[in-house]
Design a protein around this motif. Structure first.
Motif, PDB file in Angstrom:
ATOM      1  N   ASN A 152       0.757  -1.205  -0.225  1.00 13.85           N
ATOM      2  CA  ASN A 152      -0.087   0.150   0.101  1.00 13.85           C
ATOM      3  C   ASN A 152       0.826   1.349  -0.092  1.00 13.85           C
ATOM      4  O   ASN A 152       2.110   1.086   0.008  1.00 13.85           O
ATOM      5  N   THR A 153       0.123   2.352  -0.039  1.00  7.71           N
ATOM      6  CA  THR A 153       0.750   3.597   0.110  1.00  7.71           C
ATOM      7  C   THR A 153       0.837   4.068  -1.440  1.00  7.71           C
ATOM      8  O   THR A 153       2.080   4.680  -1.577  1.00  7.71           O
ATOM      9  N   LEU A 154       0.171   3.595  -2.325  1.00  9.79           N
ATOM     10  CA  LEU A 154       0.662   3.956  -3.847  1.00  9.79           C
ATOM     11  C   LEU A 154       0.184   5.720  -3.901  1.00  9.79           C
ATOM     12  O   LEU A 154      -0.829   6.220  -3.496  1.00  9.79           O
ATOM     13  N   GLY A 155       1.108   6.245  -4.596  1.00  7.69           N
ATOM     14  CA  GLY A 155       1.068   7.564  -4.833  1.00  7.69           C
ATOM     15  C   GLY A 155       1.667   8.508  -3.615  1.00  7.69           C
ATOM     16  O   GLY A 155       1.716   9.794  -4.007  1.00  7.69           O
ATOM     17  N   HIS A 156       2.253   7.784  -2.835  1.00  2.79           N
ATOM     18  CA  HIS A 156       3.131   8.685  -1.805  1.00  2.79           C
ATOM     19  C   HIS A 156       4.366   9.367  -2.055  1.00  2.79           C
ATOM     20  O   HIS A 156       5.310   8.421  -2.811  1.00  2.79           O
ATOM     21  N   VAL A 157       4.564  10.202  -1.538  1.00  2.52           N
ATOM     22  CA  VAL A 157       6.184  10.941  -1.861  1.00  2.52           C
ATOM     23  C   VAL A 157       6.326  11.729  -0.623  1.00  2.52           C
ATOM     24  O   VAL A 157       5.368  11.723   0.318  1.00  2.52           O
ATOM     25  N   SER A 158       7.599  12.151  -0.710  1.00  5.16           N
ATOM     26  CA  SER A 158       8.028  12.820   0.610  1.00  5.16           C
ATOM     27  C   SER A 158       7.943  12.029   1.989  1.00  5.16           C
ATOM     28  O   SER A 158       7.406  12.709   2.957  1.00  5.16           O
ATOM     29  N   GLY A 159       8.243  10.754   1.773  1.00  2.67           N
ATOM     30  CA  GLY A 159       8.067   9.977   3.079  1.00  2.67           C
ATOM     31  C   GLY A 159       6.438   9.697   3.530  1.00  2.67           C
ATOM     32  O   GLY A 159       6.438   9.620   4.999  1.00  2.67           O
ATOM     33  N   SER A 160       5.647   9.746   2.802  1.00  2.00           N
ATOM     34  CA  SER A 160       4.126   9.829   2.975  1.00  2.00           C
ATOM     35  C   SER A 160       3.422  10.877   3.688  1.00  2.00           C
ATOM     36  O   SER A 160       2.685  10.553   4.093  1.00  2.00           O
ATOM     37  N   SER A 161       4.186  11.980   3.404  1.00  2.00           N
ATOM     38  CA  SER A 161       3.445  13.095   3.959  1.00  2.00           C
ATOM     39  C   SER A 161       2.750  13.880   2.631  1.00  2.00           C
ATOM     40  O   SER A 161       1.739  14.651   2.889  1.00  2.00           O
ATOM     41  N   GLN A 162       2.973  13.640   1.498  1.00  2.00           N
ATOM     42  CA  GLN A 162       2.370  14.079   0.392  1.00  2.00           C
ATOM     43  C   GLN A 162       1.743  12.948  -0.582  1.00  2.00           C
ATOM     44  O   GLN A 162       2.611  11.668  -0.503  1.00  2.00           O
ATOM     45  N   ILE A 163       0.837  13.325  -1.499  1.00  2.00           N
ATOM     46  CA  ILE A 163       0.649  12.300  -2.407  1.00  2.00           C
ATOM     47  C   ILE A 163       0.339  12.917  -3.850  1.00  2.00           C
ATOM     48  O   ILE A 163       0.265  14.156  -3.869  1.00  2.00           O
ATOM     49  N   SER A 164       0.531  12.372  -4.982  1.00  2.00           N
ATOM     50  CA  SER A 164       0.551  12.616  -6.007  1.00  2.00           C
ATOM     51  C   SER A 164      -0.235  11.517  -7.016  1.00  2.00           C
ATOM     52  O   SER A 164      -0.086  10.429  -7.040  1.00  2.00           O
ATOM     53  N   LEU A 165      -1.637  12.001  -7.042  1.00  3.20           N
ATOM     54  CA  LEU A 165      -2.343  10.922  -8.068  1.00  3.20           C
ATOM     55  C   LEU A 165      -1.956  10.630  -9.385  1.00  3.20           C
ATOM     56  O   LEU A 165      -2.307   9.627  -9.883  1.00  3.20           O
ATOM     57  N   VAL A 166      -1.126  11.771 -10.114  1.00  6.16           N
ATOM     58  CA  VAL A 166      -0.675  11.330 -11.147  1.00  6.16           C
ATOM     59  C   VAL A 166       0.584   9.976 -11.050  1.00  6.16           C
ATOM     60  O   VAL A 166       0.532   9.362 -12.080  1.00  6.16           O
ATOM     61  N   LEU A 167       1.413  10.298 -10.011  1.00  4.00           N
ATOM     62  CA  LEU A 167       2.425   9.152  -9.792  1.00  4.00           C
ATOM     63  C   LEU A 167       1.734   8.015  -9.556  1.00  4.00           C
ATOM     64  O   LEU A 167       1.845   6.884  -9.607  1.00  4.00           O
ATOM     65  N   ALA A 168       0.339   8.086  -8.754  1.00 10.39           N
ATOM     66  CA  ALA A 168      -0.455   6.889  -8.367  1.00 10.39           C
ATOM     67  C   ALA A 168      -1.060   6.092  -9.709  1.00 10.39           C
ATOM     68  O   ALA A 168      -0.798   4.864  -9.762  1.00 10.39           O
ATOM     69  N   VAL A 169      -1.125   6.849 -10.509  1.00 12.07           N
ATOM     70  CA  VAL A 169      -1.630   6.286 -12.007  1.00 12.07           C
ATOM     71  C   VAL A 169      -0.335   5.617 -12.645  1.00 12.07           C
ATOM     72  O   VAL A 169      -0.709   4.240 -13.072  1.00 12.07           O
ATOM     73  N   ILE A 170       0.820   5.975 -12.648  1.00  5.36           N
ATOM     74  CA  ILE A 170       2.113   5.054 -12.825  1.00  5.36           C
ATOM     75  C   ILE A 170       1.897   3.988 -11.989  1.00  5.36           C
ATOM     76  O   ILE A 170       2.582   2.868 -12.604  1.00  5.36           O
TER      77      ILE A 170
END
Length: 477
Positions: free
Chosen positions: A346-364
């Motif tokens: 889990n934690t798809l789309g997480h960046v910056s150590g799970s403080s942020q999310i990018s739904l664009v990167l979740a698509v990837i």
């Protein structure tokens, strides 16, 4: 399915297990709930009431482990996305939870996550074919004391998938469960097909707060699966050595599982890990896909298989905001966890150590999961698939383009079709406009927001949910 990767020998598994039992029996776990302490003591568990410390014997741990189901059902609204969780079985995945910021990889900016973002969050994860469970973020804009209830209700209207909602405390959870029960139709229907997975937390080392027992009792009332987050920070809240970290992780898992099974026998649960490693030079966190983190995660996936209990690993997160590096970290984490035999990642789309999310990167990330799933499916070794007769028929210097065997398997043999990743050479890439993978993912993301629709709830159900939310705001606000 391919065989799983074992990073530990049988002897090393026994060393970790026996060392963990030493911690369980000698160090124990602090439990704030006075009533639970007394109940455990009455059931024959060694309890120090003054220290609020619980110590389980090896026999009690073994008994608890034997009660945990090795498989269970996860339901979804309208049964559209039901699936089965099974130790050593097919991989399931979850889109992130607890996020407070949104990262834009195109503009390279970050901002606070707002209540309006919850709709996008739910719609995107609902549409992605390789995501099974939708987590809830931590937005601003909702009433502070009941934001978890508002977030869950908002997202439930834009996803039919199984959900893992965060909750503030047991009082809020009671309202959340009433809402989920309304959607399921009855308590019995919810027990039969759980629409959510719960969370009972052990975040501080060897410590379980009082309210977690109250949450556990509520989840047990509906027989809902639970995750118990174990969050070691190697070098800070866990020993600096990876071996020591594994022993602390496993001891916390054994003790939390024993507590769950003593109060809720046979309740489905995961071996759930959210690992972090401190960079001792900067006091920051090392990337989730670092070799050391992957060793710990692979070992936990193997330990979970040893106990025959489903595992859940929050390893698919990036420590930076550089898209090209994030994709490498995602791929390394996803493939590593799949090969290690994780039940759930889990934690798809997480960046910056799970403080942020990018739904664009979740698509990837969704497509990277699809590739990993295809890889783990392995190959067909049936007599027909081995093509012995076809090879003989085509013979030297021949080709298989027109052979009946090719036509027989053209749509039967599994081939993973990519949408975001491309296998084009330069000329083909040039003809398609020379777009990079982030741009293509962004196009798909925008298309999802524009076109993806989720069947609406019945008006009477929505009115019932709105009434429950209003009651929660009145009591808890």
């Amino acid at each position: 399915m391919l065989r799983f990767y074992d990073c530990l020998t049988d002897e090393e598994i026994n060393i970790i297990h026996n060392s963990s039992l030493e911690v369980v029996e000698n160090t124990g776990i602090e439990l704030e709930h006075v009533g639970a302490l007394q109940e455990l003591k009455d059931k024959g568990v060694r309890v120090d009431l003054d220290k609020k410390r619980v110590y389980f014997s090896a026999e009690q741990v073994e008994k608890a482990l034997a009660m945990v189901p090795n498989s269970f059902h996860c339901g979804s609204r309208n049964n559209a996305h039901d699936f089965t969780v099974r130790s050593g079985g097919s991989l399931s995945t979850r889109g992130g939870s607890g996020i407070t910021q949104v990262f834009d990889p195109i503009e390279k900016t970050a901002r606070t996550l707002l209540k309006e973002d919850c709709i996008d969050f739910a719609k995107v994860f609902d549409s992605l074919p390789n995501i099974d469970v939708v987590g809830t973020p931590t937005p601003t804009g909702f009433p502070v004391n009941t934001y978890d209830i508002h977030t869950m209700v908002t997202m439930l209207q834009y996803t039919q998938k199984h959900m893992c909602p965060l909750t503030v405390d047991s009082k809020n959870l009671a309202y959340q469960l009433k809402i989920i029960e309304a959607i399921a139709g009855s308590k019995e229907a919810l027990k039969k097909s759980p629409l959510i997975t719960g969370i009972v937390c052990v975040i501080d080392p060897l410590f379980m707060p009082e309210d977690e027992i109250e949450r556990l009792k509520l989840y047990a009332e509906y027989n809902l699966p639970v995750r118990v987050p174990i969050v070691p920070v190697t070098g800070a809240t866990a020993p600096f050595t990876l071996g020591g970290t594994l022993v602390e992780i496993n001891a916390e898992f054994l003790m939390s599982t024993a507590i769950i099974q003593f109060f809720a026998p046979k309740l489905p649960c995961y071996y759930y890990l959210l690992p972090k490693i401190m960079d001792m030079k900067t006091a920051g966190m090392v990337g989730g896909s670092s070799p050391e983190n992957m060793i710990v995660c692979s070992a936990v996936a193997q330990l979970a298989r040893y106990y025959n209990i489903p595992s859940s690993l929050s390893a698919v997160t990036a420590s930076c905001c550089q898209s090209h590096q994030i994709m490498h970290q995602y791929a390394q984490s996803i493939n590593g966890m799949a090969m290690a035999g994780a039940t759930d990642i889990n934690t798809l789309g997480h960046v910056s150590g799970s403080s942020q999310i990018s739904l664009v990167l979740a698509v990837i990330g969704d497509e990277a999961i699809g590739i990993a799933r295809r890889y783990m499916n392995g190959l067909d070794l049936s007599r027909d698939a081995l093509a012995i007769e076809a090879i003989d028929r085509v013979g030297p210097k021949g080709h298989f383009l027109a052979d009946p065997h090719t036509m027989q398997f053209l749509r039967k043999e599994e081939r993973y079709e990519t949408e975001i990743f491309q296998w084009d050479d330069y000329q083909a890439w040039e003809r398609k406009g020379k777009t990079n993978i982030v741009e293509r993912a962004n196009e798909r993301y925008e298309s999802i927001l524009e076109t993806h629709e989720v069947p609406p709830m019945e008006p009477a159900l929505l009115r019932e949910i709105e009434s429950l939310v209003a009651a929660a705001d009145k009591e808890l606000g």
